[in-house]
Design a protein around this motif. Structure first.
Motif, mmCIF file in Angstrom:
data_model
loop_
_atom_site.group_PDB
_atom_site.id
_atom_site.type_symbol
_atom_site.label_atom_id
_atom_site.label_comp_id
_atom_site.label_asym_id
_atom_site.label_seq_id
_atom_site.Cartn_x
_atom_site.Cartn_y
_atom_site.Cartn_z
ATOM 1 N N UNK A 30 0.965 -1.438 -0.396
ATOM 2 C CA UNK A 30 -0.200 -0.511 -0.013
ATOM 3 C C UNK A 30 0.748 1.336 -0.086
ATOM 4 N N UNK A 31 2.057 0.886 -0.436
ATOM 5 C CA UNK A 31 2.900 2.587 0.213
ATOM 6 C C UNK A 31 2.720 3.942 -1.029
ATOM 7 N N UNK A 32 2.938 2.827 -2.055
ATOM 8 C CA UNK A 32 1.926 3.888 -3.279
ATOM 9 C C UNK A 32 0.961 5.162 -2.950
ATOM 10 N N UNK A 33 0.256 4.938 -1.890
ATOM 11 C CA UNK A 33 -0.842 5.150 -1.112
ATOM 12 C C UNK A 33 -0.056 6.676 -0.440
ATOM 13 N N UNK A 112 2.002 0.420 -11.947
ATOM 14 C CA UNK A 112 1.651 -1.227 -12.368
ATOM 15 C C UNK A 112 2.926 -1.528 -12.690
ATOM 16 N N UNK A 113 4.042 -1.228 -13.308
ATOM 17 C CA UNK A 113 5.013 -0.897 -13.730
ATOM 18 C C UNK A 113 6.152 -1.012 -12.628
ATOM 19 N N UNK A 114 6.501 -0.209 -11.239
ATOM 20 C CA UNK A 114 6.043 -0.892 -10.809
ATOM 21 C C UNK A 114 6.351 -2.221 -9.398
ATOM 22 N N UNK A 115 4.973 -2.533 -10.350
ATOM 23 C CA UNK A 115 4.201 -4.440 -9.624
ATOM 24 C C UNK A 115 4.984 -5.395 -10.275
ATOM 25 N N UNK A 260 2.419 -11.068 -1.848
ATOM 26 C CA UNK A 260 1.460 -10.577 -2.141
ATOM 27 C C UNK A 260 1.876 -8.747 -2.165
ATOM 28 N N UNK A 261 3.047 -8.228 -2.099
ATOM 29 C CA UNK A 261 3.585 -6.987 -1.883
ATOM 30 C C UNK A 261 2.928 -6.010 -3.195
ATOM 31 N N UNK A 262 3.584 -7.026 -4.494
ATOM 32 C CA UNK A 262 2.983 -6.433 -6.196
ATOM 33 C C UNK A 262 1.792 -6.547 -6.056
ATOM 34 N N UNK A 263 1.103 -7.165 -5.947
ATOM 35 C CA UNK A 263 -0.428 -7.974 -6.230
ATOM 36 C C UNK A 263 -0.948 -6.915 -5.245
ATOM 37 N N UNK A 264 -0.882 -6.332 -4.489
ATOM 38 C CA UNK A 264 -1.763 -4.841 -3.605
ATOM 39 C C UNK A 264 -0.796 -3.977 -4.709
ATOM 40 N N UNK A 266 -0.186 -3.336 -7.682
ATOM 41 C CA UNK A 266 -0.901 -3.671 -9.400
ATOM 42 C C UNK A 266 -2.705 -3.286 -8.781
ATOM 43 N N UNK A 267 -3.310 -3.852 -8.099
ATOM 44 C CA UNK A 267 -4.339 -3.522 -8.238
ATOM 45 C C UNK A 267 -4.505 -2.180 -7.505
ATOM 46 N N UNK A 268 -4.400 -1.645 -6.644
ATOM 47 C CA UNK A 268 -4.559 0.205 -6.544
ATOM 48 C C UNK A 268 -4.148 0.735 -7.765
ATOM 49 N N UNK A 269 -3.095 0.057 -8.574
ATOM 50 C CA UNK A 269 -2.671 1.158 -9.800
ATOM 51 C C UNK A 269 -3.966 0.707 -10.747
ATOM 52 N N UNK A 270 -4.593 -0.567 -10.788
ATOM 53 C CA UNK A 270 -5.094 -0.754 -12.301
ATOM 54 C C UNK A 270 -6.664 0.142 -11.360
ATOM 55 N N UNK A 271 -7.026 -0.553 -10.076
ATOM 56 C CA UNK A 271 -8.701 -0.421 -9.936
ATOM 57 C C UNK A 271 -8.734 1.124 -9.276
ATOM 58 N N UNK A 272 -7.685 1.665 -8.463
ATOM 59 C CA UNK A 272 -8.161 2.940 -8.126
ATOM 60 C C UNK A 272 -7.814 4.164 -8.982
ATOM 61 N N UNK A 273 -6.055 4.391 -9.761
ATOM 62 C CA UNK A 273 -5.936 5.403 -9.956
ATOM 63 C C UNK A 273 -6.385 4.539 -11.764
ATOM 64 N N UNK A 274 -6.813 3.945 -11.983
ATOM 65 C CA UNK A 274 -7.193 3.401 -13.453
ATOM 66 C C UNK A 274 -6.185 3.395 -14.543
ATOM 67 N N UNK A 275 -5.375 3.245 -13.818
ATOM 68 C CA UNK A 275 -3.622 2.758 -14.882
ATOM 69 C C UNK A 275 -4.590 1.263 -15.947
#
Length: 320
Positions: A30-33, A112-115, A260-264, A266-275
Protein backbone atom coordinates in the motif's frame (compact mmCIF):
# COMPACT_ATOMS: atom_id res chain seq x y z
CA UNK A 1 5.43 -32.12 28.79
CA UNK A 2 8.50 -30.37 27.44
CA UNK A 3 7.69 -31.62 23.94
CA UNK A 4 4.17 -30.15 24.19
CA UNK A 5 5.60 -26.83 25.38
CA UNK A 6 8.07 -26.85 22.52
CA UNK A 7 5.31 -27.56 19.99
CA UNK A 8 3.18 -24.75 21.42
CA UNK A 9 6.16 -22.38 21.23
CA UNK A 10 6.76 -23.41 17.61
CA UNK A 11 3.11 -22.69 16.79
CA UNK A 12 3.30 -19.30 18.49
CA UNK A 13 6.49 -18.46 16.60
CA UNK A 14 4.87 -19.55 13.33
CA UNK A 15 1.84 -17.33 14.00
CA UNK A 16 4.10 -14.42 14.94
CA UNK A 17 6.15 -14.96 11.78
CA UNK A 18 3.07 -15.05 9.53
CA UNK A 19 1.58 -11.92 11.11
CA UNK A 20 4.91 -10.06 10.86
CA UNK A 21 5.54 -11.08 7.23
CA UNK A 22 1.97 -10.23 6.22
CA UNK A 23 2.29 -6.86 7.95
CA UNK A 24 5.55 -6.10 6.12
CA UNK A 25 4.31 -7.02 2.65
CA UNK A 26 0.91 -5.35 3.10
CA UNK A 27 2.68 -2.13 4.15
CA UNK A 28 4.99 -2.35 1.13
CA UNK A 29 1.98 -3.08 -1.09
CA UNK A 30 0.00 0.00 0.00
CA UNK A 31 3.07 2.28 0.02
CA UNK A 32 2.04 3.88 -3.33
CA UNK A 33 -0.90 5.45 -1.46
CA UNK A 34 1.56 7.20 0.84
CA UNK A 35 3.68 8.56 -2.01
CA UNK A 36 0.54 9.71 -3.83
CA UNK A 37 -0.22 11.81 -0.75
CA UNK A 38 3.07 13.61 -1.43
CA UNK A 39 2.62 13.86 -5.19
CA UNK A 40 3.34 17.59 -5.25
CA UNK A 41 6.83 17.04 -3.80
CA UNK A 42 9.59 16.30 -6.38
CA UNK A 43 10.98 12.75 -6.26
CA UNK A 44 14.53 13.80 -5.37
CA UNK A 45 13.29 15.89 -2.44
CA UNK A 46 11.10 12.99 -1.27
CA UNK A 47 14.08 10.66 -1.44
CA UNK A 48 16.19 13.07 0.62
CA UNK A 49 13.51 13.28 3.31
CA UNK A 50 13.10 9.51 3.31
CA UNK A 51 16.84 9.05 3.89
CA UNK A 52 16.95 11.75 6.60
CA UNK A 53 13.94 10.57 8.62
CA UNK A 54 14.60 6.83 8.16
CA UNK A 55 18.08 7.34 9.61
CA UNK A 56 16.85 9.16 12.73
CA UNK A 57 13.95 6.75 13.23
CA UNK A 58 16.32 3.79 12.91
CA UNK A 59 18.72 5.31 15.44
CA UNK A 60 15.81 5.91 17.82
CA UNK A 61 14.84 2.24 17.54
CA UNK A 62 18.41 1.19 18.32
CA UNK A 63 18.46 3.37 21.46
CA UNK A 64 14.93 2.60 22.67
CA UNK A 65 15.39 -1.10 22.01
CA UNK A 66 18.59 -1.02 24.08
CA UNK A 67 20.55 -2.43 21.14
CA UNK A 68 23.34 0.17 21.17
CA UNK A 69 26.03 -2.42 22.03
CA UNK A 70 24.99 -4.89 19.35
CA UNK A 71 24.70 -2.03 16.84
CA UNK A 72 28.20 -0.82 17.70
CA UNK A 73 29.56 -4.37 17.45
CA UNK A 74 28.07 -4.85 13.98
CA UNK A 75 29.44 -1.50 12.82
CA UNK A 76 32.94 -2.35 14.09
CA UNK A 77 32.90 -5.75 12.40
CA UNK A 78 31.76 -4.14 9.16
CA UNK A 79 34.38 -1.39 9.32
CA UNK A 80 37.16 -3.91 9.99
CA UNK A 81 36.58 -5.68 6.66
CA UNK A 82 37.24 -3.43 3.69
CA UNK A 83 35.41 -5.62 1.20
CA UNK A 84 32.25 -5.64 3.32
CA UNK A 85 32.53 -1.91 3.98
CA UNK A 86 32.77 -1.29 0.22
CA UNK A 87 29.76 -3.52 -0.39
CA UNK A 88 27.81 -1.57 2.24
CA UNK A 89 28.52 1.68 0.35
CA UNK A 90 27.37 0.05 -2.90
CA UNK A 91 24.25 -1.28 -1.14
CA UNK A 92 23.42 2.23 0.12
CA UNK A 93 23.71 3.66 -3.40
CA UNK A 94 21.63 0.85 -4.92
CA UNK A 95 18.89 1.29 -2.32
CA UNK A 96 18.83 5.04 -2.96
CA UNK A 97 18.46 4.44 -6.71
CA UNK A 98 15.67 1.91 -6.04
CA UNK A 99 13.80 4.33 -3.78
CA UNK A 100 14.19 7.22 -6.23
CA UNK A 101 12.92 5.25 -9.24
CA UNK A 102 10.01 3.84 -7.23
CA UNK A 103 8.89 7.20 -5.82
CA UNK A 104 9.20 8.90 -9.22
CA UNK A 105 7.36 6.11 -11.05
CA UNK A 106 4.46 5.96 -8.55
CA UNK A 107 3.84 9.69 -8.83
CA UNK A 108 4.11 9.51 -12.62
CA UNK A 109 1.22 7.03 -12.76
CA UNK A 110 3.37 3.92 -13.35
CA UNK A 111 2.38 1.77 -10.37
CA UNK A 112 1.63 -1.18 -12.68
CA UNK A 113 5.18 -1.12 -14.01
CA UNK A 114 6.50 -0.90 -10.44
CA UNK A 115 4.58 -4.04 -9.51
CA UNK A 116 6.02 -5.76 -12.59
CA UNK A 117 9.51 -4.91 -11.34
CA UNK A 118 8.94 -6.56 -7.98
CA UNK A 119 7.41 -9.62 -9.65
CA UNK A 120 10.56 -9.91 -11.79
CA UNK A 121 12.90 -9.36 -8.82
CA UNK A 122 12.97 -12.98 -7.51
CA UNK A 123 13.76 -14.25 -11.01
CA UNK A 124 16.48 -11.64 -11.46
CA UNK A 125 17.95 -12.73 -8.10
CA UNK A 126 18.16 -16.30 -9.44
CA UNK A 127 20.27 -15.05 -12.37
CA UNK A 128 22.53 -13.13 -9.98
CA UNK A 129 23.00 -16.29 -7.95
CA UNK A 130 24.20 -18.10 -11.07
CA UNK A 131 26.58 -15.35 -12.17
CA UNK A 132 28.05 -14.30 -8.82
CA UNK A 133 27.49 -17.20 -6.42
CA UNK A 134 28.06 -20.14 -8.75
CA UNK A 135 24.54 -21.50 -8.25
CA UNK A 136 23.00 -23.79 -10.85
CA UNK A 137 19.55 -23.60 -12.40
CA UNK A 138 17.19 -26.52 -12.06
CA UNK A 139 15.05 -27.44 -15.07
CA UNK A 140 11.99 -25.61 -13.76
CA UNK A 141 14.00 -22.56 -12.77
CA UNK A 142 15.33 -22.43 -16.35
CA UNK A 143 11.77 -22.59 -17.68
CA UNK A 144 10.73 -19.83 -15.24
CA UNK A 145 13.53 -17.48 -16.31
CA UNK A 146 12.63 -18.14 -19.95
CA UNK A 147 8.96 -17.32 -19.30
CA UNK A 148 9.93 -14.07 -17.59
CA UNK A 149 12.06 -13.19 -20.61
CA UNK A 150 9.09 -13.83 -22.90
CA UNK A 151 6.92 -11.55 -20.74
CA UNK A 152 9.40 -8.66 -20.81
CA UNK A 153 10.10 -9.13 -24.54
CA UNK A 154 6.37 -9.05 -25.26
CA UNK A 155 5.98 -5.67 -23.52
CA UNK A 156 9.05 -4.32 -25.32
CA UNK A 157 7.90 -5.42 -28.78
CA UNK A 158 4.23 -4.45 -28.37
CA UNK A 159 4.84 -0.99 -26.91
CA UNK A 160 8.10 -0.23 -28.72
CA UNK A 161 10.07 0.47 -25.56
CA UNK A 162 11.85 -1.41 -22.81
CA UNK A 163 9.94 -1.37 -19.47
CA UNK A 164 12.90 0.39 -17.86
CA UNK A 165 11.13 1.23 -14.58
CA UNK A 166 10.39 -2.43 -13.91
CA UNK A 167 13.86 -3.57 -14.95
CA UNK A 168 15.56 -0.79 -12.95
CA UNK A 169 13.64 -1.72 -9.80
CA UNK A 170 14.35 -5.45 -10.26
CA UNK A 171 18.04 -4.88 -11.02
CA UNK A 172 18.73 -2.35 -8.24
CA UNK A 173 16.94 -4.41 -5.59
CA UNK A 174 18.43 -7.64 -6.90
CA UNK A 175 22.00 -6.32 -6.67
CA UNK A 176 21.13 -4.76 -3.30
CA UNK A 177 20.01 -8.19 -2.06
CA UNK A 178 23.24 -9.72 -3.35
CA UNK A 179 25.29 -7.16 -1.40
CA UNK A 180 23.23 -7.76 1.74
CA UNK A 181 23.75 -11.51 1.42
CA UNK A 182 27.50 -10.99 1.56
CA UNK A 183 27.40 -8.33 4.30
CA UNK A 184 24.89 -10.04 6.63
CA UNK A 185 23.87 -7.41 9.18
CA UNK A 186 20.50 -7.01 10.93
CA UNK A 187 17.67 -5.10 9.23
CA UNK A 188 17.74 -2.08 11.57
CA UNK A 189 21.55 -1.84 11.58
CA UNK A 190 21.68 -2.12 7.80
CA UNK A 191 19.03 0.57 7.31
CA UNK A 192 20.78 2.96 9.70
CA UNK A 193 24.21 2.44 8.13
CA UNK A 194 22.87 2.75 4.59
CA UNK A 195 21.04 5.97 5.36
CA UNK A 196 24.03 7.42 7.26
CA UNK A 197 26.24 6.81 4.21
CA UNK A 198 24.00 8.84 1.91
CA UNK A 199 22.87 11.31 4.58
CA UNK A 200 25.43 14.06 3.67
CA UNK A 201 24.06 14.30 0.12
CA UNK A 202 20.45 14.28 1.37
CA UNK A 203 21.09 16.95 4.02
CA UNK A 204 23.03 19.13 1.57
CA UNK A 205 20.16 18.99 -0.94
CA UNK A 206 17.51 19.72 1.70
CA UNK A 207 19.60 22.61 3.06
CA UNK A 208 19.91 24.08 -0.46
CA UNK A 209 16.13 23.80 -0.94
CA UNK A 210 15.55 25.53 2.39
CA UNK A 211 18.00 28.36 1.60
CA UNK A 212 16.43 28.96 -1.79
CA UNK A 213 12.90 28.62 -0.33
CA UNK A 214 12.01 25.81 -2.73
CA UNK A 215 11.50 23.03 -0.19
CA UNK A 216 8.15 21.44 0.67
CA UNK A 217 8.99 21.35 4.39
CA UNK A 218 7.44 24.39 6.10
CA UNK A 219 5.27 25.27 9.08
CA UNK A 220 2.38 26.56 6.99
CA UNK A 221 1.67 23.16 5.39
CA UNK A 222 1.52 20.92 8.45
CA UNK A 223 0.03 17.94 6.57
CA UNK A 224 2.87 17.75 4.04
CA UNK A 225 5.52 18.26 6.73
CA UNK A 226 4.07 15.46 8.88
CA UNK A 227 3.89 13.12 5.88
CA UNK A 228 7.52 13.91 5.05
CA UNK A 229 8.58 13.14 8.62
CA UNK A 230 6.52 9.93 8.47
CA UNK A 231 8.64 8.60 5.60
CA UNK A 232 11.07 7.35 8.24
CA UNK A 233 8.34 5.27 9.88
CA UNK A 234 6.97 3.77 6.65
CA UNK A 235 10.54 2.87 5.67
CA UNK A 236 11.75 1.25 8.89
CA UNK A 237 8.63 -0.51 10.25
CA UNK A 238 8.12 -2.96 7.34
CA UNK A 239 11.84 -3.78 7.37
CA UNK A 240 11.64 -4.70 11.05
CA UNK A 241 8.48 -6.75 10.52
CA UNK A 242 10.13 -8.52 7.59
CA UNK A 243 13.22 -9.35 9.66
CA UNK A 244 11.01 -10.81 12.41
CA UNK A 245 9.01 -12.84 9.90
CA UNK A 246 12.19 -14.16 8.25
CA UNK A 247 13.42 -15.40 11.63
CA UNK A 248 10.34 -17.54 12.26
CA UNK A 249 9.16 -18.67 8.82
CA UNK A 250 10.52 -21.23 6.33
CA UNK A 251 11.87 -19.58 3.18
CA UNK A 252 9.23 -21.29 0.99
CA UNK A 253 6.38 -19.75 2.99
CA UNK A 254 8.11 -16.36 3.00
CA UNK A 255 8.59 -16.70 -0.76
CA UNK A 256 4.84 -17.09 -1.33
CA UNK A 257 3.95 -14.19 0.96
CA UNK A 258 6.35 -11.81 -0.86
CA UNK A 259 4.09 -11.80 -3.93
CA UNK A 260 1.40 -10.12 -1.84
CA UNK A 261 3.16 -6.74 -2.08
CA UNK A 262 3.28 -6.33 -5.89
CA UNK A 263 -0.21 -7.85 -6.14
CA UNK A 264 -1.64 -5.15 -3.85
CA UNK A 265 0.24 -2.45 -5.76
CA UNK A 266 -1.04 -3.80 -9.07
CA UNK A 267 -4.65 -3.68 -7.83
CA UNK A 268 -4.14 -0.14 -6.51
CA UNK A 269 -2.71 1.00 -9.86
CA UNK A 270 -5.42 -0.63 -12.00
CA UNK A 271 -8.57 -0.24 -9.90
CA UNK A 272 -7.91 2.89 -7.82
CA UNK A 273 -5.80 5.03 -10.15
CA UNK A 274 -7.17 3.56 -13.40
CA UNK A 275 -3.75 2.88 -14.94
CA UNK A 276 -3.66 1.11 -18.30
CA UNK A 277 -3.79 -2.69 -18.18
CA UNK A 278 -4.31 -4.17 -21.64
CA UNK A 279 -4.30 -7.69 -23.05
CA UNK A 280 -0.58 -7.19 -23.71
CA UNK A 281 -0.02 -6.52 -20.02
CA UNK A 282 -2.19 -9.51 -19.11
CA UNK A 283 -0.11 -11.86 -21.30
CA UNK A 284 3.22 -10.55 -19.96
CA UNK A 285 2.09 -10.62 -16.34
CA UNK A 286 0.65 -14.10 -16.93
CA UNK A 287 4.05 -15.35 -18.14
CA UNK A 288 5.76 -13.89 -15.07
CA UNK A 289 3.10 -15.18 -12.65
CA UNK A 290 3.50 -18.67 -14.11
CA UNK A 291 7.28 -18.32 -13.81
CA UNK A 292 6.94 -17.40 -10.12
CA UNK A 293 4.66 -20.38 -9.48
CA UNK A 294 7.25 -22.68 -11.08
CA UNK A 295 10.06 -21.17 -8.99
CA UNK A 296 8.03 -21.52 -5.81
CA UNK A 297 7.09 -25.14 -6.52
CA UNK A 298 10.34 -26.25 -8.15
CA UNK A 299 11.39 -28.34 -5.16
CA UNK A 300 8.08 -30.16 -4.71
CA UNK A 301 7.69 -33.84 -5.54
CA UNK A 302 5.16 -33.48 -8.42
CA UNK A 303 7.45 -31.14 -10.40
CA UNK A 304 10.50 -33.25 -9.56
CA UNK A 305 8.73 -36.31 -10.94
CA UNK A 306 7.82 -34.41 -14.11
CA UNK A 307 11.43 -33.34 -14.48
CA UNK A 308 12.59 -36.94 -14.12
CA UNK A 309 10.13 -38.11 -16.78
CA UNK A 310 11.22 -35.36 -19.19
CA UNK A 311 14.83 -36.26 -18.50
CA UNK A 312 14.12 -39.89 -19.33
CA UNK A 313 12.38 -38.98 -22.58
CA UNK A 314 14.86 -36.37 -23.80
CA UNK A 315 18.18 -37.61 -22.49
CA UNK A 316 17.45 -41.25 -21.76
CA UNK A 317 18.03 -40.58 -18.05
CA UNK A 318 21.42 -38.89 -18.64
CA UNK A 319 22.14 -35.19 -18.49
CA UNK A 320 24.41 -33.56 -21.00
Amino acid sequence: MKQLERQELDRENLRAGIVSALGAYVMWGVLPLYWKGLQTVPALELLSHRIFWACWFGLALVVLGKNVRSFGREVRILAAERSKAALQVIAALLLSVNWLVYIWAVNQGRIVECSLGYYINPLFSILLGIVFLGERLSFWQSVAVGLAGVGVANLTLQFGGVPWVALSLAASFGFYGLCKKKIQVSAVTGTVIETILVMPAAVAYLAWLALTEQGAWNLTDIRTSLLLAGTGVVTAVPLILFARGANYLPLKMLGFIQYLSPSISLCIGVFLYKETFTAVHAFSFGCIWLALVLVSLAGTKPLQRWEERLNQKVWGGKRC
